[in-house]
Design a protein around this motif. Sequence first.
Motif, PDB file in Angstrom:
ATOM      1  N   ASP A 112      29.528  -1.171  20.957  1.00 50.33           N
ATOM      2  CA  ASP A 112      30.484  -2.247  21.217  1.00 50.33           C
ATOM      3  C   ASP A 112      29.777  -3.458  21.819  1.00 50.33           C
ATOM      4  O   ASP A 112      30.082  -4.607  21.477  1.00 50.33           O
ATOM      5  CB  ASP A 112      31.595  -1.776  22.157  1.00 50.33           C
ATOM      6  CG  ASP A 112      32.553  -0.807  21.481  1.00 50.33           C
ATOM      7  OD1 ASP A 112      32.544  -0.744  20.241  1.00 50.33           O
ATOM      8  OD2 ASP A 112      33.299  -0.121  22.198  1.00 50.33           O
ATOM      9  N   GLU A 113      28.841  -3.195  22.739  1.00 51.74           N
ATOM     10  CA  GLU A 113      28.114  -4.279  23.395  1.00 51.74           C
ATOM     11  C   GLU A 113      27.035  -4.870  22.493  1.00 51.74           C
ATOM     12  O   GLU A 113      26.769  -6.081  22.534  1.00 51.74           O
ATOM     13  CB  GLU A 113      27.485  -3.757  24.685  1.00 51.74           C
ATOM     14  CG  GLU A 113      26.787  -4.813  25.515  1.00 51.74           C
ATOM     15  CD  GLU A 113      26.238  -4.265  26.817  1.00 51.74           C
ATOM     16  OE1 GLU A 113      25.622  -5.046  27.570  1.00 51.74           O
ATOM     17  OE2 GLU A 113      26.430  -3.045  27.077  1.00 51.74           O
ATOM     18  N   PHE A 114      26.422  -3.987  21.681  1.00 56.40           N
ATOM     19  CA  PHE A 114      25.337  -4.428  20.803  1.00 56.40           C
ATOM     20  C   PHE A 114      25.636  -3.952  19.368  1.00 56.40           C
ATOM     21  O   PHE A 114      25.181  -2.878  18.963  1.00 56.40           O
ATOM     22  CB  PHE A 114      23.998  -3.850  21.267  1.00 56.40           C
ATOM     23  CG  PHE A 114      23.592  -4.233  22.658  1.00 56.40           C
ATOM     24  CD1 PHE A 114      23.040  -5.487  22.912  1.00 56.40           C
ATOM     25  CD2 PHE A 114      23.769  -3.355  23.710  1.00 56.40           C
ATOM     26  CE1 PHE A 114      22.659  -5.844  24.195  1.00 56.40           C
ATOM     27  CE2 PHE A 114      23.403  -3.696  24.998  1.00 56.40           C
ATOM     28  CZ  PHE A 114      22.847  -4.956  25.246  1.00 56.40           C
ATOM     29  N   ASP A 116      23.595   6.520  27.958  1.00 60.04           N
ATOM     30  CA  ASP A 116      23.682   5.091  27.645  1.00 60.04           C
ATOM     31  C   ASP A 116      22.629   4.309  28.415  1.00 60.04           C
ATOM     32  O   ASP A 116      22.021   3.365  27.879  1.00 60.04           O
ATOM     33  CB  ASP A 116      25.087   4.564  27.932  1.00 60.04           C
ATOM     34  CG  ASP A 116      25.552   4.791  29.370  1.00 60.04           C
ATOM     35  OD1 ASP A 116      24.974   5.660  30.059  1.00 60.04           O
ATOM     36  OD2 ASP A 116      26.502   4.108  29.792  1.00 60.04           O
ATOM     37  N   LEU A 169      26.427   2.213  22.987  1.00 62.73           N
ATOM     38  CA  LEU A 169      26.160   0.788  23.198  1.00 62.73           C
ATOM     39  C   LEU A 169      26.631  -0.082  22.038  1.00 62.73           C
ATOM     40  O   LEU A 169      26.442  -1.300  22.049  1.00 62.73           O
ATOM     41  CB  LEU A 169      24.657   0.552  23.400  1.00 62.73           C
ATOM     42  CG  LEU A 169      23.975   1.267  24.563  1.00 62.73           C
ATOM     43  CD1 LEU A 169      22.507   0.878  24.622  1.00 62.73           C
ATOM     44  CD2 LEU A 169      24.659   0.949  25.886  1.00 62.73           C
TER      45      LEU A 169
END
Length: 293
Positions: A206-208, A180, A204
């Motif tokens: 969920d964040e992006f 990650d 990544l």
Amino acid sequence: MFKRLSIALIAFTTLIFLAACGNGDDEEVITLGFIPSQDAGDIATTAEPLAERLSEELGVKVEAEVMVDFVGLVEAMREQQVDIGFLNPFGFVQAEERADVEVLLKAERHGETSYKAQYSVPADSDIQSIDDLVEQEGLVWAFADTLSTSGYLFPAKQLKDMGVEDLASHFEQISVGGHDNAMMQLVDGAADFATTFDDARDTLRDEFPDIDDRIRVIGYTDPIPNDTISVRSGLDDELKEDIKEAFLSFNDDEEMLEVLNEIYTWTGIAEAKSEDYDIVRDVFAEFEDELAE
């Protein structure tokens, strides 16, 4: 540049871990060992339900420990302080050689027991293919660890086979401790390309949510046998069989499959044998001297 932790630092880290493992009583405890492919704290928390279920299945207390890196896990298994190791292919080959561990099982991902290393670049990069990496010197290459099978070893072997004579001088290499983190180097513009497992962009997502628009895949290596569940030497044969059967039973347990998917993106578990990893031994043989420096 093949920068490894100094022997002193590895020894210090291992001693701290071994000291922490001493619980001062006679209760039987089985320890699961993990290596970080993402944030270590996240893995430790996510693995708790897995340890609890294994404890129920095996009838003994099971604890999960996340090690600093591959070397720490191999050493902990050699010292008999970790009983079950979630070892990547290269880590297993090393642990078998150095600690006489035994592979019992391997990961399945969407029905496959092998995977490929993935080359990725920022979406707006001019780099279009692996050939471009070979032709351009000075590119910044991000990867998890020089001992990572998909993060470094298989891509390094492929790049050398394609004509890169000296990886250390051809690329600026940055080891960032997790797949990650390697992806994040591309998001942040700190690297020109990254090598990871396929598809590390999911770490990544969920964040992006737009990660596929931020990071573009340009190629893959040949297939690599999946990660292992291996056990330390000296473990009772009956216990090894119970461990194998417990993990295989998780193929019919949606909750446990969800946990394994969250930890290492596993979607199932299959039986494994040592010879499944001969291709990994061949790749390691090419880099053994450099990685020992």
